[in-house]
Motif scaffolding. Structure first.
Motif, mmCIF file in Angstrom:
data_model
loop_
_atom_site.group_PDB
_atom_site.id
_atom_site.type_symbol
_atom_site.label_atom_id
_atom_site.label_comp_id
_atom_site.label_asym_id
_atom_site.label_seq_id
_atom_site.Cartn_x
_atom_site.Cartn_y
_atom_site.Cartn_z
ATOM 1 N N ASP A 83 0.817 -1.119 -0.090
ATOM 2 C CA ASP A 83 0.118 -0.005 -0.123
ATOM 3 C C ASP A 83 0.946 1.195 0.004
ATOM 4 O OD1 ASP A 83 -2.135 -1.555 0.309
ATOM 5 O OD2 ASP A 83 -2.318 -1.546 2.298
ATOM 6 N N ALA A 84 0.375 2.390 -0.537
ATOM 7 C CA ALA A 84 1.082 3.506 -0.436
ATOM 8 C C ALA A 84 0.080 4.580 0.091
ATOM 9 C CB ALA A 84 1.528 4.041 -1.904
ATOM 10 N N VAL A 85 0.825 5.554 1.065
ATOM 11 C CA VAL A 85 0.226 6.454 1.666
ATOM 12 C C VAL A 85 0.979 7.792 1.612
ATOM 13 C CG1 VAL A 85 -1.346 5.140 3.253
ATOM 14 C CG2 VAL A 85 1.155 5.874 3.962
ATOM 15 N N ALA A 86 0.144 8.997 1.539
ATOM 16 C CA ALA A 86 0.946 10.333 1.695
ATOM 17 C C ALA A 86 0.040 11.061 2.417
ATOM 18 C CB ALA A 86 1.131 10.846 0.208
ATOM 19 N N HIS A 87 0.849 12.098 3.196
ATOM 20 C CA HIS A 87 -0.173 12.905 4.079
ATOM 21 C C HIS A 87 0.111 14.303 3.472
ATOM 22 C CE1 HIS A 87 -2.505 13.588 7.435
ATOM 23 N NE2 HIS A 87 -1.721 14.492 7.969
ATOM 24 N N ILE A 88 -0.843 14.875 3.281
ATOM 25 C CA ILE A 88 -0.696 16.578 2.378
ATOM 26 C C ILE A 88 -1.515 17.493 3.123
ATOM 27 C CG2 ILE A 88 -0.726 15.543 0.008
ATOM 28 C CD1 ILE A 88 -3.847 16.452 -0.163
ATOM 29 N N GLU A 89 -0.950 18.639 2.996
ATOM 30 C CA GLU A 89 -1.806 19.848 3.594
ATOM 31 C C GLU A 89 -1.786 20.989 2.852
ATOM 32 O OE1 GLU A 89 -0.872 22.753 7.566
ATOM 33 O OE2 GLU A 89 0.854 21.653 6.667
ATOM 34 N N ASN A 90 -3.347 21.523 2.878
ATOM 35 C CA ASN A 90 -3.561 22.667 1.925
ATOM 36 C C ASN A 90 -3.699 23.867 3.005
ATOM 37 O OD1 ASN A 90 -4.492 24.521 0.405
ATOM 38 N ND2 ASN A 90 -6.844 23.836 0.487
ATOM 39 N N PRO A 91 -2.687 24.762 2.973
ATOM 40 C CA PRO A 91 -2.588 25.929 3.609
ATOM 41 C C PRO A 91 -3.567 27.121 3.282
ATOM 42 C CG PRO A 91 -0.362 25.539 2.587
ATOM 43 C CD PRO A 91 -1.515 24.579 1.902
ATOM 44 N N ASN A 92 -4.313 27.055 2.164
ATOM 45 C CA ASN A 92 -5.291 27.994 1.718
ATOM 46 C C ASN A 92 -6.497 27.819 2.556
ATOM 47 O OD1 ASN A 92 -3.983 29.069 -0.651
ATOM 48 N ND2 ASN A 92 -3.812 26.784 -1.267
ATOM 49 N N ILE A 93 -6.941 28.915 3.118
ATOM 50 C CA ILE A 93 -8.081 28.928 4.209
ATOM 51 C C ILE A 93 -9.303 28.784 3.671
ATOM 52 C CG2 ILE A 93 -9.150 30.155 5.961
ATOM 53 C CD1 ILE A 93 -6.472 31.625 6.706
ATOM 54 N N ARG A 94 -9.630 29.506 2.293
ATOM 55 C CA ARG A 94 -10.960 29.448 1.848
ATOM 56 C C ARG A 94 -10.902 29.046 0.247
ATOM 57 N NH1 ARG A 94 -10.798 34.065 4.759
ATOM 58 N NH2 ARG A 94 -12.451 34.311 6.551
ATOM 59 N N ALA A 95 -9.811 28.147 -0.058
ATOM 60 C CA ALA A 95 -9.729 27.777 -1.434
ATOM 61 C C ALA A 95 -9.585 26.306 -1.410
ATOM 62 C CB ALA A 95 -8.504 28.385 -2.153
ATOM 63 N N GLY A 96 -10.170 25.479 -2.375
ATOM 64 C CA GLY A 96 -10.025 23.939 -2.432
ATOM 65 C C GLY A 96 -10.111 23.767 -4.015
ATOM 66 N N VAL A 97 -9.829 22.464 -4.045
ATOM 67 C CA VAL A 97 -9.866 21.937 -5.526
ATOM 68 C C VAL A 97 -10.879 20.799 -5.627
ATOM 69 C CG1 VAL A 97 -8.180 20.731 -7.191
ATOM 70 C CG2 VAL A 97 -7.288 22.560 -5.780
ATOM 71 N N SER A 98 -11.787 20.861 -6.687
ATOM 72 C CA SER A 98 -12.766 19.742 -6.855
ATOM 73 C C SER A 98 -12.181 18.476 -7.052
ATOM 74 C CB SER A 98 -13.574 20.082 -7.558
ATOM 75 O OG SER A 98 -14.663 19.075 -7.906
ATOM 76 N N VAL A 99 -11.042 18.497 -8.117
ATOM 77 C CA VAL A 99 -10.610 17.206 -8.321
ATOM 78 C C VAL A 99 -8.966 17.569 -8.889
ATOM 79 C CG1 VAL A 99 -11.575 17.382 -10.984
ATOM 80 C CG2 VAL A 99 -10.731 15.083 -10.005
ATOM 81 N N ILE A 100 -8.053 16.664 -8.667
ATOM 82 C CA ILE A 100 -6.570 16.786 -8.925
ATOM 83 C C ILE A 100 -6.063 15.529 -9.118
ATOM 84 C CG2 ILE A 100 -5.874 16.894 -6.567
ATOM 85 C CD1 ILE A 100 -3.754 19.006 -7.561
ATOM 86 N N ASN A 101 -5.361 15.246 -10.132
ATOM 87 C CA ASN A 101 -4.484 13.957 -10.350
ATOM 88 C C ASN A 101 -3.222 13.915 -9.504
ATOM 89 O OD1 ASN A 101 -6.599 13.617 -12.182
ATOM 90 N ND2 ASN A 101 -5.366 13.736 -13.951
#
Length: 255
Positions: A83-101
């Protein structure tokens, strides 16, 4: 010098022409006129960039920070499968991404690529999240390092929706020496149903190292209800687990 009758006739003709110009020019104007919008490719309205910022849902790239990959790791499930796992963080308070590869790449001790697996996910505002890909076949080769990256540019969108609180209770882990199992109750305390919930489970040893991970999903969780979620591993864990995290995620942009 033109007579008064001739002048009156000219004024009448001019008035008729003006009337017809007004009548027919408005439909033509309305056909060809395009009101300013967030998709017209022009910097207008209160936009801070072309079709982004201001009242537009799209957030300008200059106003965002790239998501951060905190760590990535391979986890042996059984010989030849990881299995592979990765931990990510989004520093943007009011911005998100609906889909990303994204892409996981597993390397051996000589730095040679052993296996690669791609997928898609979403990124919510101010979120730390674990990305999981399971059952990656490596044959007889043993990966010792995992590299995770996003393979498409994020298209940031303004997000004003609050993240729903999905309590996880009654966690029970059992290992009969054959197939370890983890069960828990996932709750929805809201008055609305929640769709497409992704849940990742992480198991840690006494040194707080991840020793196993898994992922499941719930298509729909009705209002003020709960549902049993389960995770199963194909063989017993090599280390005794001391801590478990179960983290549900919902795409705030899609919902």
């Amino acid at each position: 010098m033109a007579s008064w009758a001739a002048k009156r006739r000219l004024l009448y003709i001019a008035g008729v022409i003006g009337f017809f110009l007004l009548v027919f020019s408005y439909p033509i104007f309305s056909i060809f006129y395009e009101a300013p919008s967030c998709t017209d490719g022009i910097l207008n309205q209160d936009e801070t960039g072309i079709d982004c910022g201001g009242t537009c849902e799209a957030v300008c790239e200059a106003e965002t920070v790239d998501p951060v990959v905190l760590w990535s790791q391979e986890l042996e499930v059984k010989p030849g499968q990881y299995d592979a796992v990765a931990h990510i963080e989004n520093p943007n308070i009011r911005a998100g991404v609906s889909v990303i590869n994204y892409s996981f790449k597993l390397y051996d001790e000589n730095g040679i690529l052993v296996a690669e697996r791609g997928g898609k996910t979403f990124i919510n505002p101010s979120e730390r999240a674990t990305i999981f890909e399971g059952a990656i076949n490596t044959g007889k080769r043993v990966p010792v390092r995992t590299f995770f990256e996003f393979t498409t540019e994020p298209r940031w969108t303004k997000v004003e929706v609050a993240r729903p609180i999905l309590p996880v209770t009654n966690q029970v882990f059992t290992d009969d020496g054959i197939k370890p199992k983890l069960k828990a109750e996932l709750g929805n305390e809201l008055l609305d149903a929640i769709d497409d919930i992704t849940i990742v489970a992480l198991i840690f040893d006494e040194n707080d190292n991840i020793i196993a991970a898994s992922k499941t999903g719930v298509d729909r969780l009705d209002p003020q209800s709960s549902k049993t979620i389960s995770f199963i591993w194909p063989q017993t864990l090599k280390t005794e687990p001391t801590r478990i995290e179960i983290v549900p995620r919902v795409n705030l942009i899609a919902n």
